[in-house]
Design an enzyme around this catalytic site. Structure first.
Site, PDB file in Angstrom:
ATOM      1  N   LEU A  15       6.909 -25.968 -22.408  1.00  0.00           N
ATOM      2  CA  LEU A  15       6.300 -27.203 -22.925  1.00  0.00           C
ATOM      3  C   LEU A  15       5.129 -27.647 -22.043  1.00  0.00           C
ATOM      4  O   LEU A  15       4.432 -28.595 -22.381  1.00  0.00           O
ATOM      5  CB  LEU A  15       7.336 -28.329 -22.985  1.00  0.00           C
ATOM      6  N   GLY A  16       4.959 -26.978 -20.922  1.00  0.00           N
ATOM      7  CA  GLY A  16       3.845 -27.343 -20.040  1.00  0.00           C
ATOM      8  C   GLY A  16       4.260 -28.300 -18.931  1.00  0.00           C
ATOM      9  O   GLY A  16       3.517 -29.204 -18.572  1.00  0.00           O
ATOM     10  N   LYS A  17       5.462 -28.058 -18.365  1.00  0.00           N
ATOM     11  CA  LYS A  17       5.899 -28.916 -17.250  1.00  0.00           C
ATOM     12  C   LYS A  17       4.929 -28.825 -16.084  1.00  0.00           C
ATOM     13  O   LYS A  17       4.601 -29.818 -15.451  1.00  0.00           O
ATOM     14  CB  LYS A  17       7.281 -28.475 -16.761  1.00  0.00           C
ATOM     15  N   ILE A 148      22.579 -22.875 -17.189  1.00  0.00           N
ATOM     16  CA  ILE A 148      23.545 -22.722 -16.098  1.00  0.00           C
ATOM     17  C   ILE A 148      22.814 -22.633 -14.759  1.00  0.00           C
ATOM     18  O   ILE A 148      23.161 -23.282 -13.789  1.00  0.00           O
ATOM     19  CB  ILE A 148      24.401 -21.449 -16.324  1.00  0.00           C
ATOM     20  N   LYS A 187      11.605 -35.114 -35.556  1.00  0.00           N
ATOM     21  CA  LYS A 187      13.028 -35.293 -35.278  1.00  0.00           C
ATOM     22  C   LYS A 187      13.282 -35.612 -33.794  1.00  0.00           C
ATOM     23  O   LYS A 187      12.760 -34.921 -32.907  1.00  0.00           O
ATOM     24  CB  LYS A 187      13.781 -33.996 -35.630  1.00  0.00           C
ATOM     25  N   GLN A 192      17.444 -36.534 -27.877  1.00  0.00           N
ATOM     26  CA  GLN A 192      18.646 -37.328 -27.566  1.00  0.00           C
ATOM     27  C   GLN A 192      19.676 -36.461 -26.838  1.00  0.00           C
ATOM     28  O   GLN A 192      20.279 -36.874 -25.854  1.00  0.00           O
ATOM     29  CB  GLN A 192      19.280 -37.860 -28.845  1.00  0.00           C
ATOM     30  N   CYS A 381     -10.213  -6.895  -7.064  1.00  0.00           N
ATOM     31  CA  CYS A 381      -9.155  -6.098  -6.451  1.00  0.00           C
ATOM     32  C   CYS A 381      -9.099  -4.700  -7.085  1.00  0.00           C
ATOM     33  O   CYS A 381      -9.918  -3.852  -6.758  1.00  0.00           O
ATOM     34  CB  CYS A 381      -7.827  -6.843  -6.552  1.00  0.00           C
ATOM     35  N   ARG A 462      -2.350  -3.298  -1.596  1.00  0.00           N
ATOM     36  CA  ARG A 462      -2.022  -2.360  -0.520  1.00  0.00           C
ATOM     37  C   ARG A 462      -3.189  -1.435  -0.196  1.00  0.00           C
ATOM     38  O   ARG A 462      -3.393  -1.040   0.932  1.00  0.00           O
ATOM     39  CB  ARG A 462      -0.867  -1.443  -0.953  1.00  0.00           C
ATOM     40  N   HIS A 507      -9.015 -12.052  -4.389  1.00  0.00           N
ATOM     41  CA  HIS A 507      -8.840 -12.726  -5.682  1.00  0.00           C
ATOM     42  C   HIS A 507      -9.511 -14.098  -5.680  1.00  0.00           C
ATOM     43  O   HIS A 507      -8.837 -15.118  -5.461  1.00  0.00           O
ATOM     44  CB  HIS A 507      -7.344 -12.874  -5.992  1.00  0.00           C
ATOM     45  N   GLU A 509     -10.377 -15.848  -8.056  1.00  0.00           N
ATOM     46  CA  GLU A 509      -9.919 -16.705  -9.169  1.00  0.00           C
ATOM     47  C   GLU A 509      -8.910 -17.755  -8.718  1.00  0.00           C
ATOM     48  O   GLU A 509      -8.771 -18.796  -9.353  1.00  0.00           O
ATOM     49  CB  GLU A 509      -9.336 -15.842 -10.301  1.00  0.00           C
TER      50      GLU A 509
HETATM   51  N1  GLN Z   1      -2.856  -1.725  -7.073  1.00  0.00           N
HETATM   52  C1  GLN Z   1      -3.869  -2.043  -6.128  1.00  0.00           C
HETATM   53  C2  GLN Z   1      -3.319  -2.175  -4.721  1.00  0.00           C
HETATM   54  O1  GLN Z   1      -2.152  -2.323  -4.521  1.00  0.00           O
HETATM   55  C3  GLN Z   1      -4.614  -3.296  -6.526  1.00  0.00           C
HETATM   56  C4  GLN Z   1      -3.794  -4.538  -6.460  1.00  0.00           C
HETATM   57  C5  GLN Z   1      -4.430  -5.692  -7.164  1.00  0.00           C
HETATM   58  O2  GLN Z   1      -5.330  -5.518  -7.980  1.00  0.00           O
HETATM   59  N2  GLN Z   1      -3.969  -6.882  -6.891  1.00  0.00           N
HETATM   60  O3  GLN Z   1      -4.065  -2.156  -3.770  1.00  0.00           O
END
Ligand code: GLN
Length: 533
Positions: A15-17, A148, A187, A192, A381, A462, A507, A509
């Site tokens: 629900l987007g908590k 649970i 509803k 409830q 990556c 890695r 990353h 992002e």
């Molecule tokens: N599979 C790659 C690694 O482990 C890239 C990982 C990723 O894109 N986050 O290095």
């Protein structure tokens, strides 16, 4: 004294908590309060890092290297908080900690039980965030009331409320008011029942946020109020907001939720301005231009597997007053029908992170298409790994170049494991994880985008670029533009003879916000407009 808000969910999940918890955090910040956000996940994995994206969606990485639930991404995008490993606890991590202490003899011969030992551990996790400078801690309980596995969490927040005083705690329950087409009615019965279950567990919710397709009439609000024992003005209507999820805080303000929270928790307002957010929404809703970005991945079918990337692209669009249209492409489809067919006409190409061999050749083909056709490219990556493999094969004439992740015997391992990663056998939490500083070379796209020399970005991988290939790559026009501070590891590569081709080992992002788009996403989107203007 720090106040606490607990966000639970009822009727159905999804629900987007997380978005609501993040929105509440953002509203409290707008009133001048310092907040922290936290998510409890009732599953038994110690963290979601070992789960497949198809199972769990995106794994969000914090500065301190925790692999966490994607709701923490919402927390950071909506607010000024920087999350850390204390902001996401699971049943697994709670039990792991209790069992470790038990093995160390720390319970002095006691019999270890769900109540009080597990619930105490949960309460300790809540308290950890209640630092001296935090006004409000918002804790979200994953799953729904009645499951649970969520019972110990619900019990712990009940105990917590008693301990710190009911006036210092707010229980907010997010619920669904379904619309039945055949009856043309909405509803309230499931709500409830769900509130009934909370009350059985000893929790009286203070506020109900009701997700609904249809507006809640006064009559419906009165009915919910009567049956659920919640003040009528605390029954908050939340209509679906698609496609603008950043609209949620504004919906909540319209319903007066911020004022209700301040009043109930006896908090003052030191502002209440939403100008920055409203300006951002203005730009988002009234774009001047459109650009289409192809995202070539392997978890395309999962709505939230690339959550932060989709969001960061939207932010890059906001930074350029541009609507970003996504063309989501399964890498394996490129293997079947070719890059030309699926990528033609797109303005930019992005390859996200990922693991394992499936779809790799399709992604490499997508890189080739971007390089040859001079289409702006952003590799994240694994997107850097694919860019390096493509360049080695098709430009440096190393036909069998590969990453040792996909071919351990390749004669040209342009991407390979670090020595210290080679002997690791355990899966959980063993990658190169978290924020690390990176130095950017002068006169590169990366340096120009960030506008500074030292940056910090988050990692989760890695495999690394193999330094043996730095020179041949540079000779052929692929330069390394970002390095770890000791120069040992390559963090960014970019093409010289191309309008905008950047691939990063980290990353970006995870650090983009709608009100502060990440420079790489902003510049990537800008490049897709420049090329086509
Ligand atoms: N599979 C790659 C690694 O482990 C890239 C990982 C990723 O894109 N986050 O290095």
């Amino acid at each position: 004294m720090t106040k606490h808000i607990f966000v639970t969910g009822g009727v159905v999940s999804s629900l987007g908590k997380g978005l609501n918890a993040a929105s509440i955090g953002m509203l409290l910040e707008s009133h001048g309060h310092k907040i922290s956000l936290q998510k409890f996940d009732p599953y038994v994995n110690v963290d979601p890092g070992t789960m497949a994206p198809f199972e769990h969606g995106e794994i969000y990485v914090t500065d301190d290297g925790a692999e966490t639930d994607l709701d923490l991404g919402h927390y950071e995008r909506f607010t000024n908080t920087v999350t850390n490993r204390d902001c996401n606890c699971t049943t697994g991590s709670i039990y792991f900690s209790v069992i470790t202490k038990e093995r160390q003899g720390k319970y002095l011969g006691k019999c270890i039980q769900v109540i009080p030992h597990i619930t105490n551990e949960i309460k300790d996790c809540i308290r950890k965030l209640a630092t001296a400078d935090t006004d409000v801690v918002i804790s979200e309980i994953g799953g729904i009331v009645g499951d649970i596995e969520s019972q110990p969490f619900v019990e712990a927040i009940r105990q917590f409320g008693r301990e710190i005083g009911r006036e210092n705690v707010l229980y907010i329950h997010l619920t669904l008011i379904p619309y039945l087409r055949a009856a043309d009615e909405i509803k309230t019965k499931p709500t409830q029942h769900s509130v009934g279950m909370l009350r059985q567990a000893g929790i009286e919710p203070d506020i109900l946020i009701c997700r609904t397709e249809k507006p809640l009439s006064d009559e419906i609000k009165e009915k919910i109020s009567l049956f659920c024992n919640v003040d009528k003005e605390s029954i908050i209507e939340e209509m679906d907001v698609k496609p603008y999820l950043y609209e949620i805080p504004l919906l909540l303000v319209r319903e007066g939720l911020d004022k209700i929270i301040l009043k109930k928790l006896q908090l003052k307002s030191e502002g209440g301005t939403l100008d920055k957010w409203l300006n951002m929404m203005e730009v988002l809703k009234n774009p001047q231009k459109v650009t289409e970005i192809a995202i070539v991945g392997k978890y395309i079918g999962h709505q939230s597997a690339y959550e932060s990337i989709y969001e960061a692209l939207t932010h890059g669009g906001i930074g350029n007053a541009t609507k970003v249209k996504e063309r989501r492409i399964e890498a394996e489809d490129i293997e079947k029908v070719g890059a030309e067919k699926l990528l033609q006409g797109c303005n930019g190409i992005l390859i996200p992170g990922g693991f394992g061999e499936r779809g790799i050749e399709g992604k490499i083909e997508a890189v080739r298409y971007a390089r040859e056709n001079k289409i702006p490219y952003l590799g994240l990556c694994l997107g850097l790994h694919c860019a390096a493999i493509e360049f080695a094969r098709n430009v440096c004439n190393l036909a069998e170049a590969n990453s040792t992740e996909f071919d351990t015997n390749t004669p040209d391992p342009v991407i390979c494991l670090l020595e210290e990663q080679k002997d690791i056998e355990k899966m959980g939490g063993t990658m190169r994880l978290g924020a690390q500083p990176c130095r950017l070379e002068a006169n590169t796209i990366a340096r120009k985008s960030y506008g500074r020399e030292i940056i910090s970005e988050r990692h989760r991988h890695r495999y690394e670029f193999n330094n043996k290939y730095r020179d041949i790559f540079a000779q052929k026009g692929m330069i390394c533009s970002g390095f770890t501070m000791d120069n040992e590891l390559v963090e960014i590569i970019e093409l010289k003879d191309h309008p905008w081709f950047v691939a990063v080992q980290f990353h970006p992002e995870f650090k983009s916000k709608p009100t502060n788009p990440h420079p790489l996403f902003k510049e990537f989107i800008k490049a897709t407009l420049d090329v086509n203007s």
